[in-house]
Write a protein that holds these residues in place. Structure first.
Motif, PDB file in Angstrom:
ATOM      1  N   ASN A  64      37.838  42.502  45.949  1.00 29.63           N
ATOM      2  CA  ASN A  64      39.116  41.957  45.473  1.00 29.63           C
ATOM      3  C   ASN A  64      40.166  43.050  45.302  1.00 29.63           C
ATOM      4  N   HIS A  66      39.929  45.600  43.546  1.00 30.20           N
ATOM      5  CA  HIS A  66      39.667  46.362  42.311  1.00 30.20           C
ATOM      6  C   HIS A  66      38.186  46.647  42.145  1.00 30.20           C
ATOM      7  N   ALA A  67      37.358  45.783  42.729  1.00 34.22           N
ATOM      8  CA  ALA A  67      35.912  45.920  42.526  1.00 34.22           C
ATOM      9  C   ALA A  67      35.182  45.148  43.623  1.00 34.22           C
ATOM     10  N   GLN A  89      31.055  35.292  37.789  1.00 35.40           N
ATOM     11  CA  GLN A  89      30.955  36.320  38.827  1.00 35.40           C
ATOM     12  C   GLN A  89      30.344  37.585  38.231  1.00 35.40           C
ATOM     13  N   HIS A  91      30.467  41.951  38.970  1.00 38.47           N
ATOM     14  CA  HIS A  91      31.172  43.010  39.697  1.00 38.47           C
ATOM     15  C   HIS A  91      30.712  44.355  39.161  1.00 38.47           C
ATOM     16  N   HIS A  93      31.728  48.679  38.435  1.00 41.06           N
ATOM     17  CA  HIS A  93      32.657  49.805  38.267  1.00 41.06           C
ATOM     18  C   HIS A  93      31.840  51.052  38.602  1.00 41.06           C
ATOM     19  N   HIS A 117      28.923  44.258  35.461  1.00 40.86           N
ATOM     20  CA  HIS A 117      29.333  43.240  34.491  1.00 40.86           C
ATOM     21  C   HIS A 117      29.056  41.856  35.047  1.00 40.86           C
ATOM     22  N   VAL A 119      30.035  38.247  34.289  1.00 45.99           N
ATOM     23  CA  VAL A 119      31.069  37.561  33.507  1.00 45.99           C
ATOM     24  C   VAL A 119      30.700  36.088  33.347  1.00 45.99           C
ATOM     25  N   VAL A 133      39.662  32.285  29.788  1.00 43.28           N
ATOM     26  CA  VAL A 133      39.856  33.744  29.905  1.00 43.28           C
ATOM     27  C   VAL A 133      40.698  34.349  28.799  1.00 43.28           C
ATOM     28  N   VAL A 141      30.399  38.807  28.395  1.00 40.07           N
ATOM     29  CA  VAL A 141      30.070  39.658  29.542  1.00 40.07           C
ATOM     30  C   VAL A 141      28.826  40.473  29.220  1.00 40.07           C
ATOM     31  N   THR A 198      38.445  44.533  30.753  1.00 44.38           N
ATOM     32  CA  THR A 198      38.780  45.955  30.928  1.00 44.38           C
ATOM     33  C   THR A 198      39.799  46.155  32.055  1.00 44.38           C
ATOM     34  N   THR A 199      40.317  45.015  32.571  1.00 44.04           N
ATOM     35  CA  THR A 199      41.396  45.083  33.563  1.00 44.04           C
ATOM     36  C   THR A 199      42.533  44.204  33.062  1.00 44.04           C
ATOM     37  N   PRO A 200      43.737  44.423  33.549  1.00 46.66           N
ATOM     38  CA  PRO A 200      44.805  43.482  33.222  1.00 46.66           C
ATOM     39  C   PRO A 200      44.366  42.060  33.534  1.00 46.66           C
TER      40      PRO A 200
HETATM   41  N1  LIG Z   1      35.434  44.398  33.335  1.00 42.64           N
HETATM   42  S1  LIG Z   1      35.778  42.844  33.147  1.00 42.64           S
HETATM   43  O1  LIG Z   1      36.696  42.687  32.054  1.00 42.64           O
HETATM   44  O2  LIG Z   1      34.532  42.100  33.017  1.00 42.64           O
HETATM   45  C1  LIG Z   1      36.547  42.281  34.619  1.00 42.64           C
HETATM   46  C2  LIG Z   1      36.913  43.159  35.630  1.00 42.64           C
HETATM   47  F1  LIG Z   1      36.775  44.498  35.521  1.00 42.64           F
HETATM   48  C3  LIG Z   1      37.441  42.689  36.832  1.00 42.64           C
HETATM   49  F2  LIG Z   1      37.786  43.576  37.805  1.00 42.64           F
HETATM   50  C4  LIG Z   1      37.613  41.338  37.035  1.00 42.64           C
HETATM   51  S2  LIG Z   1      38.184  40.791  38.587  1.00 42.64           S
HETATM   52  O3  LIG Z   1      37.197  41.290  39.534  1.00 42.64           O
HETATM   53  O4  LIG Z   1      38.349  39.373  38.572  1.00 42.64           O
HETATM   54  C5  LIG Z   1      39.711  41.551  38.998  1.00 42.64           C
HETATM   55  C6  LIG Z   1      40.700  41.519  37.923  1.00 42.64           C
HETATM   56  O5  LIG Z   1      40.671  40.419  37.121  1.00 42.64           O
HETATM   57  C7  LIG Z   1      37.303  40.430  35.997  1.00 42.64           C
HETATM   58  N2  LIG Z   1      37.559  39.106  36.248  1.00 42.64           N
HETATM   59  C8  LIG Z   1      37.393  38.015  35.316  1.00 42.64           C
HETATM   60  C9  LIG Z   1      38.482  37.991  34.256  1.00 42.64           C
HETATM   61  C10 LIG Z   1      39.800  37.620  34.881  1.00 42.64           C
HETATM   62  C11 LIG Z   1      39.738  36.197  35.421  1.00 42.64           C
HETATM   63  C12 LIG Z   1      38.468  35.897  36.135  1.00 42.64           C
HETATM   64  C13 LIG Z   1      38.374  34.742  36.933  1.00 42.64           C
HETATM   65  C14 LIG Z   1      37.193  34.453  37.620  1.00 42.64           C
HETATM   66  C15 LIG Z   1      36.112  35.325  37.547  1.00 42.64           C
HETATM   67  C16 LIG Z   1      36.195  36.485  36.798  1.00 42.64           C
HETATM   68  C17 LIG Z   1      37.348  36.724  36.072  1.00 42.64           C
HETATM   69  C18 LIG Z   1      36.750  40.925  34.804  1.00 42.64           C
HETATM   70  F3  LIG Z   1      36.379  40.098  33.834  1.00 42.64           F
END
Ligand SMILES: NS(=O)(=O)c1c(F)c(F)c(S(=O)(=O)CCO)c(N[C@H]2CCCc3ccccc32)c1F
Ligand SMILES: [Zn+2]
Length: 263
Positions: A64, A66-67, A89, A91, A93, A117, A119, A133, A141, A198-200
């Protein structure tokens, strides 16, 4: 949303300009220091359901930007918390081939090679993750620290497809596999605290569980993860390697970090 990155002019010190929560409280990750910990005997072992996915099921492996992420079916869930938290999902780091350390959480200031992580969202209260969210009881997580050591067969189940998602927004279907094999053996030993994405947009909506014990991957497997991906798309003329995609530890303030075990 606005473009954000892990370094440069859109790096983490600038996130709060467009994402105000990133400059707020209850932020993640944190450096889990022994002197912060409080043993909590009421913390039960984590119980996960339906994590052993059949190879007949297809999972979407994606980049995506970012990861590296894998979409997960909502039948997978955590059953040992106050509400059911269904998987959305997972992902990763990671660091880089030159500077291996790339986990988000640290333990006594030790940064691990990578961090996974998984999620989940509160499916008792919210229909899908988009509603959950930004809610204080919205997300849970599971954090797994990753270090370089023994080869990890479970990692291979998606790593072998990584060259199909080299560029941003590329996705491939991969056969389901046992996601439980990506978690450490002991699900009864973990750190617990209230934190954020940990991301916007950095919403303070995450119940964090970071397992005490790390999993291992081989040096070759780590290098594949750390060097295969780009945050740029296949059309972009400039290729931007995707690595060191971790946020630095945030202020703990007056938060209590609980431990399910005695040191
Ligand atoms: N470190 S972390 O906080 O766990 C973390 C990440 F670091 C991270 F990169 C992601 S991302 O890959 O979606 C790219 C940026 O949002 C997420 N996504 C989550 C939260 C945002 C909305 C969403 C919608 C569907 C599935 C997953 C997510 C994330 F939660
Ligand atoms: Zn993450």
């Amino acid at each position: 949303g606005y473009k954000w990155t892990y370094s440069g002019p859109e790096g983490e010190h600038h996130w709060s300009k467009h994402y105000p929560y990133c400059g707020g409280s209850f932020q993640s990750p944190i450096d889990i220091k022994s002197e912060l910990l409080r043993f909590d005997p009421t913390l039960r072992p984590i119980e996960v359901q339906n994590y052993n996915l059949s190879p007949d099921e297809q999972l979407t492996l994606g980049n995506n930007g970012h990861a590296l992420q894998i979409s997960l079916p909502s039948k997978m869930h955590i059953s040992s918390l106050q509400h059911r938290y269904s998987a959305a999902q997972l992902h990763f780091h990671w660091g880089s081939s030159s500077r291996i350390a790339g986990s988000e959480h640290m333990v006594n200031s030790k940064q691990y090679a990578a961090e996974m992580h998984v999620v989940h969202y509160n499916s008792d209260k919210y229909p899908n993750i988009s509603y959950a969210v930004d809610k204080s009881d919205g997300l849970a997580v599971l954090g797994v620290l990753v270090e370089v050591g023994e080869f990890n067969p479970a990692f291979e189940q998606f790593l072998r497809f990584i060259n199909g998602i080299k560029y941003r927004n590329q996705k491939v279907q991969v056969p389901g596999f046992n996601i439980r094999a990506l978690l450490p053996d002991r699900l009864d030993e973990y750190y617990r605290y209230d934190g954020s994405l940990t991301t916007p947009p950095c919403y303070p909506s995450v119940l964090w569980t970071v397992f005490r014990n790390a999993i291992t991957v081989s040096q070759k497997q780590f290098n594949a993860l750390a060097t295969a991906l780009y945050s740029s798309s296949a059309q972009d003329s400039a290729t931007i390697p995707l690595h060191s995609n971790y946020r630095k530890p945030q202020l703990v303030d007056s938060r209590i970090v609980l431990a399910s075990f005695k040191e």
